[in-house]
Enzyme design. Structure first.
Site, PDB file in Angstrom:
ATOM      1  CE1 TYR A  82      29.510   6.248  37.217  1.00  0.00           C
ATOM      2  CE2 TYR A  82      28.141   5.428  39.011  1.00  0.00           C
ATOM      3  CZ  TYR A  82      28.796   5.224  37.807  1.00  0.00           C
ATOM      4  OH  TYR A  82      28.725   3.995  37.187  1.00  0.00           O
ATOM      5  CB  SER A 115      25.223   2.922  36.708  1.00  0.00           C
ATOM      6  OG  SER A 115      25.231   2.586  38.082  1.00  0.00           O
TER       7      SER A 115
HETATM    8  N1  LIG Z   1      31.770  -1.685  38.398  1.00  0.00           N
HETATM    9  C1  LIG Z   1      30.582  -1.251  38.820  1.00  0.00           C
HETATM   10  O1  LIG Z   1      30.211  -1.447  39.994  1.00  0.00           O
HETATM   11  C2  LIG Z   1      29.672  -0.551  37.834  1.00  0.00           C
HETATM   12  C3  LIG Z   1      28.300  -0.458  38.167  1.00  0.00           C
HETATM   13  C4  LIG Z   1      27.441   0.153  37.280  1.00  0.00           C
HETATM   14  C5  LIG Z   1      27.923   0.677  36.098  1.00  0.00           C
HETATM   15  N2  LIG Z   1      29.266   0.584  35.795  1.00  0.00           N
HETATM   16  C6  LIG Z   1      29.724   1.187  34.544  1.00  0.00           C
HETATM   17  O2  LIG Z   1      30.368   0.190  33.777  1.00  0.00           O
HETATM   18  C7  LIG Z   1      31.278   0.813  32.871  1.00  0.00           C
HETATM   19  C8  LIG Z   1      32.599   0.046  32.889  1.00  0.00           C
HETATM   20  O3  LIG Z   1      33.212   0.208  34.144  1.00  0.00           O
HETATM   21  P1  LIG Z   1      33.950  -0.977  34.909  1.00  0.00           P
HETATM   22  O4  LIG Z   1      33.158  -1.284  36.109  1.00  0.00           O
HETATM   23  O5  LIG Z   1      34.300  -2.064  33.984  1.00  0.00           O
HETATM   24  O6  LIG Z   1      35.245  -0.188  35.426  1.00  0.00           O
HETATM   25  P2  LIG Z   1      36.783  -0.249  34.990  1.00  0.00           P
HETATM   26  O7  LIG Z   1      37.295  -1.632  35.166  1.00  0.00           O
HETATM   27  O8  LIG Z   1      37.427   0.850  35.749  1.00  0.00           O
HETATM   28  O9  LIG Z   1      36.750   0.090  33.435  1.00  0.00           O
HETATM   29  C9  LIG Z   1      36.590   1.404  32.951  1.00  0.00           C
HETATM   30  C10 LIG Z   1      37.126   1.458  31.543  1.00  0.00           C
HETATM   31  O10 LIG Z   1      36.959   2.805  31.032  1.00  0.00           O
HETATM   32  C11 LIG Z   1      38.169   3.181  30.391  1.00  0.00           C
HETATM   33  N3  LIG Z   1      38.344   4.630  30.392  1.00  0.00           N
HETATM   34  C12 LIG Z   1      38.336   5.454  31.477  1.00  0.00           C
HETATM   35  N4  LIG Z   1      38.574   6.719  31.089  1.00  0.00           N
HETATM   36  C13 LIG Z   1      38.738   6.695  29.750  1.00  0.00           C
HETATM   37  C14 LIG Z   1      39.015   7.690  28.767  1.00  0.00           C
HETATM   38  N5  LIG Z   1      39.156   8.986  29.098  1.00  0.00           N
HETATM   39  N6  LIG Z   1      39.130   7.319  27.468  1.00  0.00           N
HETATM   40  C15 LIG Z   1      38.991   6.010  27.127  1.00  0.00           C
HETATM   41  N7  LIG Z   1      38.710   5.028  27.999  1.00  0.00           N
HETATM   42  C16 LIG Z   1      38.595   5.374  29.302  1.00  0.00           C
HETATM   43  C17 LIG Z   1      39.249   2.480  31.209  1.00  0.00           C
HETATM   44  O11 LIG Z   1      40.414   2.290  30.423  1.00  0.00           O
HETATM   45  P3  LIG Z   1      41.766   3.161  30.498  1.00  0.00           P
HETATM   46  O12 LIG Z   1      41.981   3.536  31.935  1.00  0.00           O
HETATM   47  O13 LIG Z   1      42.784   2.227  29.945  1.00  0.00           O
HETATM   48  O14 LIG Z   1      41.515   4.335  29.610  1.00  0.00           O
HETATM   49  C18 LIG Z   1      38.606   1.132  31.464  1.00  0.00           C
HETATM   50  O15 LIG Z   1      38.824   0.260  30.377  1.00  0.00           O
HETATM   51  C19 LIG Z   1      31.378   2.269  33.304  1.00  0.00           C
HETATM   52  O16 LIG Z   1      30.609   3.071  32.438  1.00  0.00           O
HETATM   53  C20 LIG Z   1      30.785   2.275  34.702  1.00  0.00           C
HETATM   54  O17 LIG Z   1      30.204   3.513  35.034  1.00  0.00           O
HETATM   55  C21 LIG Z   1      30.137  -0.025  36.642  1.00  0.00           C
END
Ligand SMILES: NC(=O)c1ccc[n+]([C@@H]2O[C@H](COP(=O)([O-])OP(=O)(O)OC[C@H]3O[C@@H](n4cnc5c(N)ncnc54)[C@H](OP(=O)(O)O)[C@@H]3O)[C@@H](O)[C@H]2O)c1
Length: 257
Positions: free
Chosen positions: A150, A137
């Site tokens: 985080y 991130s």
């Molecule tokens: N959105 C942003 O603004 C942003 C910015 C920078 C970086 N990121 C990074 O991008 C990545 C994806 O996040 P996103 O934005 O797409 O958010 P999201 O829609 O909340 O997706 C997160 C995913 O992680 C899975 N997950 C969470 N806990 C888990 C566990 N214990 N075991 C297996 N799977 C798990 C969730 O699935 P389940 O709940 O079904 O397990 C979900 O599929 C993350 O690493 C986040 O830090 C996001």
């Protein structure tokens, strides 16, 4: 010809879901991993409907449980791509975050990602090639008050990915770091940052736009990619000035009102 296999963690929503759709379109078979099995099953059905030649298997797994990495490798020993995308954050004063949340965050964003990377990298080296894409991130580029743990987990992702990438030079295995900025996914709600997301909605990228960049990165093997021009500029600026100044700016953005 055998189709390449990609494992995507966190495929039940957001960036992981969007990237799984793109990998399916690009000719990969898939192993879709997350805890919410119904969402994975729905996604698998959609991918197969759109691309009947694709095999899209579902593995409902909490990546923070014992032996998760080995279980995943046992299900996908021939994977040529692993996307370590599962992760979550929490916004607020560090002392006010309820017990257990940080342990879970470090277990997923740091420990599980490390274990998965090393477990798959060993196998990929034996097999003579592979790509591991770790989703960090822009939060990892500087310390962020009110997102302290985080941001630190994402600084780890960057440092670990860059170091391992160097170690694996010449072994056929690429370790890539993708650094998205604010992206429209389930992340903000889980992080308790909906108000912040609403206020800054105009700078949020779509999950699909981030997934498109991830696809390019997998294709080209570019070691480090910040998603989006604005985020790239901000990430560069945060590295150029004094670290304390970057921290002050970040604090002003994330301070709860
Ligand atoms: N959105 C942003 O603004 C942003 C910015 C920078 C970086 N990121 C990074 O991008 C990545 C994806 O996040 P996103 O934005 O797409 O958010 P999201 O829609 O909340 O997706 C997160 C995913 O992680 C899975 N997950 C969470 N806990 C888990 C566990 N214990 N075991 C297996 N799977 C798990 C969730 O699935 P389940 O709940 O079904 O397990 C979900 O599929 C993350 O690493 C986040 O830090 C996001």
């Amino acid at each position: 010809m055998q189709r390449p296999l990609a494992v995507v963690t966190g495929a039940s929503s957001g960036i992981g879901e969007a990237l799984a759709l793109r990998l399916g379109s690009a000719g990969y078979d898939l192993l879709l991993v997350a805890r919410r099995e119904a969402l994975l099953t729905e996604l698998s059905a959609r991918i197969v409907r759109e691309h009947p030649e694709v095999r899209a298997d579902v593995f409902a797994l909490d990546l923070c449980t014992d032996d998760a990495a080995q279980k995943l490798l046992d299900r996908a020993p021939t994977a040529s791509v692993l996307v370590n995308n599962a992760g979550f954050g929490k916004v607020g004063e560090a002392l006010s975050i309820e017990n257990g949340v940080y342990e879970q965050m470090i277990a997923l964003n740091v420990a599980a990602l490390t274990q998965l990377t090393l477990t798959f990298a060993r196998r990929m080296v034996e097999r003579g090639g592979g790509t591991i894409l770790n989703v960090g991130s822009t939060s990892g580029f500087q310390p962020i008050p009110f997102q302290a743990v985080y941001a630190a987990t994402k600084a780890y992702v960057m440092s670990f990915s860059e170091a391992l990438s160097y170690e694996l030079r010449g072994k056929g295995v690429s370790v890539l770091g993708l650094y998205p900025g604010p992206t429209k996914t389930g992340f903000s709600e889980i992080a308790g940052a909906q108000e912040h997301a609403k206020k800054h909605a105009r700078v949020f990228m779509s999950a699909d736009a981030v997934a498109a960049l991830a696809m390019d990165q997998i294709k080209t093997g570019k070691e480090s990619v910040v998603a989006g021009k604005l985020n790239a500029v901000a990430a560069t600026l945060s590295q150029l000035g004094p670290r304390k100044a970057a921290r002050r700016v970040a604090a002003a953005i994330f301070k709860p009102r």
